[in-house]
Scaffold this motif. Structure first.
Motif, PDB file in Angstrom:
ATOM      1  N   ALA A 128      81.750  62.084  -2.509  1.00 61.41           N
ATOM      2  CA  ALA A 128      81.241  61.696  -3.816  1.00 61.41           C
ATOM      3  C   ALA A 128      81.760  60.306  -4.151  1.00 61.41           C
ATOM      4  O   ALA A 128      82.857  59.913  -3.746  1.00 61.41           O
ATOM      5  N   THR A 129      80.961  59.551  -4.874  1.00 61.88           N
ATOM      6  CA  THR A 129      81.357  58.210  -5.292  1.00 61.88           C
ATOM      7  C   THR A 129      80.468  57.791  -6.453  1.00 61.88           C
ATOM      8  O   THR A 129      79.676  58.593  -6.972  1.00 61.88           O
ATOM      9  N   ALA A 130      80.599  56.551  -6.887  1.00 65.18           N
ATOM     10  CA  ALA A 130      79.742  56.031  -7.954  1.00 65.18           C
ATOM     11  C   ALA A 130      78.394  55.596  -7.389  1.00 65.18           C
ATOM     12  O   ALA A 130      78.281  55.224  -6.215  1.00 65.18           O
ATOM     13  N   GLY A 131      77.371  55.642  -8.223  1.00 64.30           N
ATOM     14  CA  GLY A 131      76.060  55.156  -7.795  1.00 64.30           C
ATOM     15  C   GLY A 131      76.096  53.687  -7.434  1.00 64.30           C
ATOM     16  O   GLY A 131      75.429  53.249  -6.487  1.00 64.30           O
ATOM     17  N   HIS A 132      76.902  52.896  -8.179  1.00 67.42           N
ATOM     18  CA  HIS A 132      76.947  51.451  -7.900  1.00 67.42           C
ATOM     19  C   HIS A 132      77.636  51.135  -6.581  1.00 67.42           C
ATOM     20  O   HIS A 132      77.559  50.000  -6.106  1.00 67.42           O
ATOM     21  N   VAL A 133      78.310  52.113  -5.990  1.00 72.68           N
ATOM     22  CA  VAL A 133      78.919  51.904  -4.675  1.00 72.68           C
ATOM     23  C   VAL A 133      77.852  51.885  -3.586  1.00 72.68           C
ATOM     24  O   VAL A 133      77.923  51.094  -2.644  1.00 72.68           O
ATOM     25  N   VAL A 134      76.847  52.724  -3.711  1.00 72.00           N
ATOM     26  CA  VAL A 134      75.826  52.845  -2.671  1.00 72.00           C
ATOM     27  C   VAL A 134      74.558  52.078  -2.981  1.00 72.00           C
ATOM     28  O   VAL A 134      73.759  51.785  -2.083  1.00 72.00           O
ATOM     29  N   TYR A 135      74.348  51.729  -4.256  1.00 75.63           N
ATOM     30  CA  TYR A 135      73.124  51.047  -4.665  1.00 75.63           C
ATOM     31  C   TYR A 135      73.475  50.040  -5.758  1.00 75.63           C
ATOM     32  O   TYR A 135      73.921  50.417  -6.843  1.00 75.63           O
ATOM     33  N   ILE A 136      73.254  48.757  -5.485  1.00 78.28           N
ATOM     34  CA  ILE A 136      73.600  47.692  -6.426  1.00 78.28           C
ATOM     35  C   ILE A 136      72.409  47.397  -7.337  1.00 78.28           C
ATOM     36  O   ILE A 136      71.269  47.304  -6.875  1.00 78.28           O
ATOM     37  N   LYS A 137      72.673  47.265  -8.632  1.00 73.68           N
ATOM     38  CA  LYS A 137      71.635  47.002  -9.625  1.00 73.68           C
ATOM     39  C   LYS A 137      71.967  45.752 -10.437  1.00 73.68           C
ATOM     40  O   LYS A 137      73.122  45.518 -10.806  1.00 73.68           O
ATOM     41  N   ASN A 138      70.940  44.953 -10.701  1.00 73.01           N
ATOM     42  CA  ASN A 138      71.032  43.865 -11.684  1.00 73.01           C
ATOM     43  C   ASN A 138      72.156  42.872 -11.387  1.00 73.01           C
ATOM     44  O   ASN A 138      72.816  42.373 -12.301  1.00 73.01           O
ATOM     45  N   SER A 139      72.358  42.562 -10.107  1.00 75.22           N
ATOM     46  CA  SER A 139      73.434  41.631  -9.753  1.00 75.22           C
ATOM     47  C   SER A 139      73.093  40.197 -10.113  1.00 75.22           C
ATOM     48  O   SER A 139      73.988  39.373 -10.333  1.00 75.22           O
ATOM     49  N   GLY A 140      71.806  39.873 -10.134  1.00 73.79           N
ATOM     50  CA  GLY A 140      71.384  38.503 -10.372  1.00 73.79           C
ATOM     51  C   GLY A 140      71.507  37.612  -9.150  1.00 73.79           C
ATOM     52  O   GLY A 140      71.244  36.410  -9.221  1.00 73.79           O
ATOM     53  N   VAL A 141      71.896  38.181  -8.009  1.00 75.87           N
ATOM     54  CA  VAL A 141      72.043  37.421  -6.763  1.00 75.87           C
ATOM     55  C   VAL A 141      70.886  37.771  -5.833  1.00 75.87           C
ATOM     56  O   VAL A 141      70.686  38.944  -5.510  1.00 75.87           O
ATOM     57  N   PRO A 142      70.094  36.796  -5.387  1.00 78.16           N
ATOM     58  CA  PRO A 142      68.953  37.089  -4.518  1.00 78.16           C
ATOM     59  C   PRO A 142      69.369  37.870  -3.269  1.00 78.16           C
ATOM     60  O   PRO A 142      70.325  37.513  -2.594  1.00 78.16           O
TER      61      PRO A 142
END
Length: 251
Positions: A128-142
Motif C-alpha cells: 500500500a502507498t499513496a496515489g501520488h507515489v504511483v501516479y503523478i498529477k498536475n506537476s506542471g512539468v511536460p
C-alpha cells in the motif's frame, strides 16, 4: 499478518487504507486477473506489460540524499513544519518485524526524474502507498504526469544497507478519484511485485472500524521521511486527534 503472533496488534495500529473503494473505478496500468489483492476492475483499463528485477539481499543502495519526496511532484514543495518537539524515533533494527514490512521507495517518473517515498506490505506481493507515489498529477512539468515508470522497493532499508535486497516494480494501482481528478481524499494506491518478497518480510493487516472504535486507537506511523538522513526509517505514535469521512488525523 504473516508472522502469526509477531508484530503490531490491530488493536493498537491503524492504517490509512480506505474503508472501501466500491464507489469509484479502480484503475491499473497492468491489471493481473485473479490475484485477489486488489479490488475488481470496472470499465476499460490500460494494459502495459511489466517487468521486474531483484537485487541480492544485503546489497548496498546508493546515497540518494539529493532526491525529494514524491509528494512534491503533485503537490509542489512542502510547507511542512514540526509542531513542538520532534519526537520521532529512528529505527535501527530495520531487519526485524514489523519494521522490515516498511519499504523505502526509489521512484522514476515518466520524464526520468527520480524521487523517494514509502510503502508497506499488505500481502506477499502487494504494498500500500499513496496515489501520488504511483501516479503523478498536475506537476506542471511536460512529460511528468501519469503512471511512474518504475519503483525500486527496498524493504527494511537502513541507510546504505538493504537486508532483504530490492525489487523493481512496474505494475501499479490507484483509483479514478486520484488519477482522473487529483482529489487528495482519494490519494491512495498500491504497488504490485512480480515476486513474493512479502512472504519473507511479513506484512501488516488492515481493518474497517467505525468512528467510535477508531477514536480509541493509537496511530503508529513508520516510514522514510525526506527531512531525515537518506534511507533511514523513523517511527512515531499518537492518539487519534480527529476523523474525517475518509481520513484519520493525528498530532
Amino acid at each position: 499478518m504473516s508472522d502469526g503472533t509477531q508484530g503490531l496488534d490491530l488493536d493498537t495500529a491503524v492504517s490509512n487504507v480506505p474503508e472501501t473503494v466500491s464507489e469509484e473505478e479502480f484503475v491499473s496500468d497492468a491489471p493481473q486477473a485473479g490475484e485477489g489483492d486488489v479490488a475488481a476492475v470496472e470499465g476499460e483499463v490500460e494494459e502495459v506489460p511489466g517487468a521486474a528485477s531483484v537485487a541480492d539481499a544485503g546489497s548496498v543502495i546508493p546515497d540518494l540524499s539529493d532526491l525529494r519526496p514524491i509528494g512534491e511532484a503533485s503537490y509542489g514543495p512542502s510547507a511542512e513544519s514540526v509542531i513542538g518537539v520532534d519526537d520521532r524515533v529512528q529505527i535501527q533494527n530495520t531487519q526485524d518485524y514489523p519494521w522490515r514490512v516498511h519499504a523505502s521507495l526509489l521512484i522514476t517518473a515518466r520524464d526520468g526524474s527520480r524521487w523517494i517515498g514509502t510503502g508497506w506490505f499488505i500481502g506477499p506481493h502487494t504494498l500500500a502507498t499513496a496515489g501520488h507515489v504511483v501516479y503523478i498529477k498536475n506537476s506542471g512539468v511536460p512529460g511528468r504526469d501519469g503512471w511512474v515508470q518504475s519503483i525500486q522497493v527496498v524493504p527494511g532499508r537502513n541507510g546504505a544497507s538493504a537486508p532483504y535486497g530490492s525489487v523493481v516494480a512496474t505494475s501499479f494501482r490507484s483509483v479514478t478519484g486520484w488519477t482522473n481528478n487529483g482529489d487528495p481524499e482519494h490519494d491512495y494506491g498500491a504497488i504490485i511485485l512480480s515476486t513474493d518478497l512479502g512472504s519473507t518480510t511479513g506484512w501488516l493487516g488492515f481493518a474497517s472500524w467505525n468512528d467510535d472504535t477508531l477514536k480509541s486507537k493509537t496511530v503508529n506511523i513508520s516510514g522514510y521521511p525526506g527531512d531525515k538522513p537518506s534511507g533511514t526509517q523513523w517511527y512515531h505514535s499518537s492518539s487519534v486527534a480527529a476523523l474525517g469521512p475518509r481520513k484519520v488525523f493525528y498530532t
